[in-house]
Design an enzyme around this catalytic site. Structure first.
Site, PDB file in Angstrom:
ATOM      1  N   ARG A 147      37.973 -43.667  85.394  1.00  0.00           N
ATOM      2  CA  ARG A 147      37.808 -42.655  84.008  1.00  0.00           C
ATOM      3  C   ARG A 147      37.427 -41.444  84.691  1.00  0.00           C
ATOM      4  O   ARG A 147      36.309 -41.387  84.958  1.00  0.00           O
ATOM      5  CB  ARG A 147      36.864 -43.262  83.035  1.00  0.00           C
ATOM      6  CG  ARG A 147      36.381 -42.443  81.842  1.00  0.00           C
ATOM      7  CD  ARG A 147      35.734 -43.072  80.787  1.00  0.00           C
ATOM      8  NE  ARG A 147      36.591 -43.904  80.184  1.00  0.00           N
ATOM      9  CZ  ARG A 147      36.528 -43.973  78.678  1.00  0.00           C
ATOM     10  NH1 ARG A 147      35.324 -43.598  78.076  1.00  0.00           N
ATOM     11  NH2 ARG A 147      37.152 -44.674  77.998  1.00  0.00           N
TER      12      ARG A 147
ATOM     13  N   HIS B 149      45.560 -42.133  77.788  1.00  0.00           N
ATOM     14  CA  HIS B 149      44.642 -43.270  77.549  1.00  0.00           C
ATOM     15  C   HIS B 149      45.369 -44.443  77.342  1.00  0.00           C
ATOM     16  O   HIS B 149      45.317 -44.928  76.356  1.00  0.00           O
ATOM     17  CB  HIS B 149      43.589 -42.849  76.502  1.00  0.00           C
ATOM     18  CG  HIS B 149      42.439 -43.829  76.441  1.00  0.00           C
ATOM     19  ND1 HIS B 149      42.043 -44.937  77.298  1.00  0.00           N
ATOM     20  CD2 HIS B 149      41.228 -43.835  75.398  1.00  0.00           C
ATOM     21  CE1 HIS B 149      41.045 -45.360  77.067  1.00  0.00           C
ATOM     22  NE2 HIS B 149      40.513 -45.078  76.005  1.00  0.00           N
TER      23      HIS B 149
ATOM     24  N   GLN C  58      43.851 -47.997  75.937  1.00  0.00           N
ATOM     25  CA  GLN C  58      43.699 -47.875  74.433  1.00  0.00           C
ATOM     26  C   GLN C  58      44.906 -48.200  73.773  1.00  0.00           C
ATOM     27  O   GLN C  58      44.601 -48.873  72.883  1.00  0.00           O
ATOM     28  CB  GLN C  58      43.145 -46.599  74.114  1.00  0.00           C
ATOM     29  CG  GLN C  58      42.899 -46.493  72.657  1.00  0.00           C
ATOM     30  CD  GLN C  58      41.664 -47.473  72.128  1.00  0.00           C
ATOM     31  OE1 GLN C  58      40.808 -47.135  72.478  1.00  0.00           O
ATOM     32  NE2 GLN C  58      42.232 -48.146  71.264  1.00  0.00           N
TER      33      GLN C  58
ATOM     34  N   ASP D 286      41.356 -39.844  65.899  1.00  0.00           N
ATOM     35  CA  ASP D 286      40.175 -39.816  66.976  1.00  0.00           C
ATOM     36  C   ASP D 286      39.419 -38.802  66.580  1.00  0.00           C
ATOM     37  O   ASP D 286      39.443 -37.950  65.638  1.00  0.00           O
ATOM     38  CB  ASP D 286      40.966 -39.602  68.224  1.00  0.00           C
ATOM     39  CG  ASP D 286      40.203 -39.879  69.453  1.00  0.00           C
ATOM     40  OD1 ASP D 286      39.024 -40.156  69.342  1.00  0.00           O
ATOM     41  OD2 ASP D 286      40.447 -39.495  70.526  1.00  0.00           O
TER      42      ASP D 286
ATOM     43  N   CYS E  10      40.197 -45.183  67.410  1.00  0.00           N
ATOM     44  CA  CYS E  10      39.733 -45.760  69.140  1.00  0.00           C
ATOM     45  C   CYS E  10      38.383 -45.606  69.430  1.00  0.00           C
ATOM     46  O   CYS E  10      37.888 -46.359  70.249  1.00  0.00           O
ATOM     47  CB  CYS E  10      40.623 -44.906  69.910  1.00  0.00           C
ATOM     48  SG  CYS E  10      40.056 -43.247  69.841  1.00  0.00           S
TER      49      CYS E  10
ATOM     50  N   ARG F 228      40.823 -54.539  73.186  1.00  0.00           N
ATOM     51  CA  ARG F 228      40.823 -53.795  74.286  1.00  0.00           C
ATOM     52  C   ARG F 228      40.496 -54.804  75.433  1.00  0.00           C
ATOM     53  O   ARG F 228      41.087 -54.850  76.536  1.00  0.00           O
ATOM     54  CB  ARG F 228      39.614 -52.754  74.312  1.00  0.00           C
ATOM     55  CG  ARG F 228      39.790 -51.635  73.743  1.00  0.00           C
ATOM     56  CD  ARG F 228      40.741 -50.553  73.849  1.00  0.00           C
ATOM     57  NE  ARG F 228      40.536 -50.297  75.606  1.00  0.00           N
ATOM     58  CZ  ARG F 228      39.844 -49.191  75.906  1.00  0.00           C
ATOM     59  NH1 ARG F 228      39.171 -48.394  75.102  1.00  0.00           N
ATOM     60  NH2 ARG F 228      39.762 -48.931  77.032  1.00  0.00           N
TER      61      ARG F 228
END
Length: 308
Positions: A104, A131, A134, A225, A265, A293
Site C-alpha cells: 500500500r 484499489h 477493494q 467513498d 469501502c 475483502r
C-alpha cells in the site's frame, strides 16, 4: 468451477486480469467463503504499507493465516524502507525472503518498480491510482446480492479517486453499466475512463456525469467513498459544500431501483458522503462488503501462489 491460472503473476491493476479470470476469481472467492474449497499453503506474506490501513491489513493477515501461512508486517517506520533505502534494493531482498508481497503506497510507479525487481507475486493493496482488491470484494458482494453482475447498473458518487478508477475497470470487465457522478473538477482520470471503455464487454455503458440524481435513476448499486482521500485531510473541510449534493441519503436511494443496495469501502464519515440512515438501513450491504475483502483476497493469494 473455473480456476484462473494466475500462479506467479502480479496484481497491480484489475486490468492485469482478463474478464474471464476475474469472473473465475470471484467464483473461487465464493467457494472459499462457503467452505467448498479449502486450499492450504505454507507461504509467507509481507505487508509493506506506507499508508494507514484497517480492513486491508487485517483481511490480508487473516486470509493468509487461514491458508496456513504466516504474515510479516514490514512497517516503514521500523524498517530501512522508511529511511530511504532504494525500492530496487528493498524489492530484490524481500524477493528472497517472502513468497508474496502486498504493498500500500502512494505512487503507482513505485508499486510497478517493486514488481519489476521482485519475482514473487506483488499485489496492489492501494495506490493513489487504483484499489483493485477493494473492487474484487465489491463485485463479490454485488454478485451475492443479485446472483449476477452483467447488465446491472452501479452508480458511484463523490470524488473520482482510486476507488472510482478501479470500479470503472472492474464494472467494464464484468459487463456492468457504471455511472460516475462527481463535481466537474473532480472527475476520474480520462486515461482510466478510456481504458475502461476499451476493456468493456459489448453493450456495457460507461457514463461520467455531474448530476447525481440523473446518475442514480434506476441504479442497482449506489457506491461512495470519503470526499478527501488519505493525504488530503487538509482539504476535507473545503470539499464538504462542493460534494454535498453527492451524499448517498434516503432521498437519493429512493430514486434508485427499489431493490438497490448501498456500498461504501470504509472508513466512512457518517453525515458527509453517506447518511446515518442509509449506512445503518436495510439497503446497506457495507458490512458484507467489508467481510468480503478477506474472502476475495484469500482467493487472490491462493491463485497467485498456485494453491488451488
Amino acid at each position: 468451477m473455473g480456476i484462473p491460472n494466475l500462479k506467479g503473476r502480479d496484481l497491480l491493476s484489475l486490468a492485469d486480469l482478463t474478464p474471464t479470470e476475474m469472473t473465475d476469481l470471484l467464483t473461487v472467492a465464493q467457494a472459499l467463503k462457503q467452505g467448498e474449497l479449502r486450499p492450504t499453503c505454507a507461504s509467507v506474506l509481507g505487508l509493506l504499507f506506507y499508508k494507514a490501513s484497517t480492513r486491508t491489513r487485517v483481511s490480508f493477515s487473516v486470509a493468509m493465516y487461514q491458508l496456513g501461512g504466516q504474515v510479516i508486517d514490514l512497517n516503514p517506520k521500523v524498517t530501512q524502507v522508511g529511511r530511504g533505502e532504494p525500492i530496487i534494493d528493498t524489492a530484490r531482498v524481500l524477493d528472497r525472503y517472502l513468497d508474496i508481497l502486498a504493498i500500500r503506497t502512494f505512487a503507482q510507479a513505485d508499486l510497478e518498480t517493486f514488481a519489476n525487481y521482485a519475482e514473487i507475486p506483488v499485489i496492489n493493496a492501494l495506490t493513489d491510482l487504483e484499489h483493485p482488491c477493494q473492487i474484487l470484494a465489491d463485485l463479490l458482494t454485488i454478485q451475492e446480492e443479485f446472483d449476477t453482475l452483467q447488465g446491472l447498473t452501479l452508480t458511484y458518487l463523490g470524488d473520482g479517486n482510486n476507488v472510482a478508477h478501479s470500479l470503472l475497470l472492474g464494472c467494464a470487465m464484468a459487463g456492468m453499466h457504471i455511472n460516475v457522478a462527481t463535481p466537474a473538477d473532480y472527475a476520474p482520470d480520462p486515461a482510466v475512463v478510456q481504458q475502461a471503455q476499451s476493456l468493456a464487454l459489448p453493450g456495457t455503458k460507461i457514463q461520467i456525469l455531474t448530476d447525481a440524481e440523473a446518475a442514480v435513476a434506476g441504479a442497482h448499486v449506489l457506491y461512495t467513498d470519503v470526499w478527501a482521500s488519505m493525504g488530503q485531510e487538509d482539504l476535507a473541510a473545503a470539499r464538504i459544500p462542493i460534494f454535498a449534493p453527492y451524499q448517498i441519503n434516503e432521498a437519493l436511494m429512493a430514486q434508485a431501483d427499489p431493490g438497490a443496495i448501498a456500498l461504501h469501502c470504509l472508513p466512512a464519515h457518517r453525515g458527509e458522503e453517506i447518511s446515518e440512515g442509509v449506512m445503518e438501513g436495510p439497503q446497506s450491504r457495507i458490512w458484507d462488503q467489508a467481510e468480503n475483502r478477506m474472502h476475495a483476497q484469500k482467493a487472490l493469494m491462493a491463485c497467485l501462489l498456485g494453491a488451488v
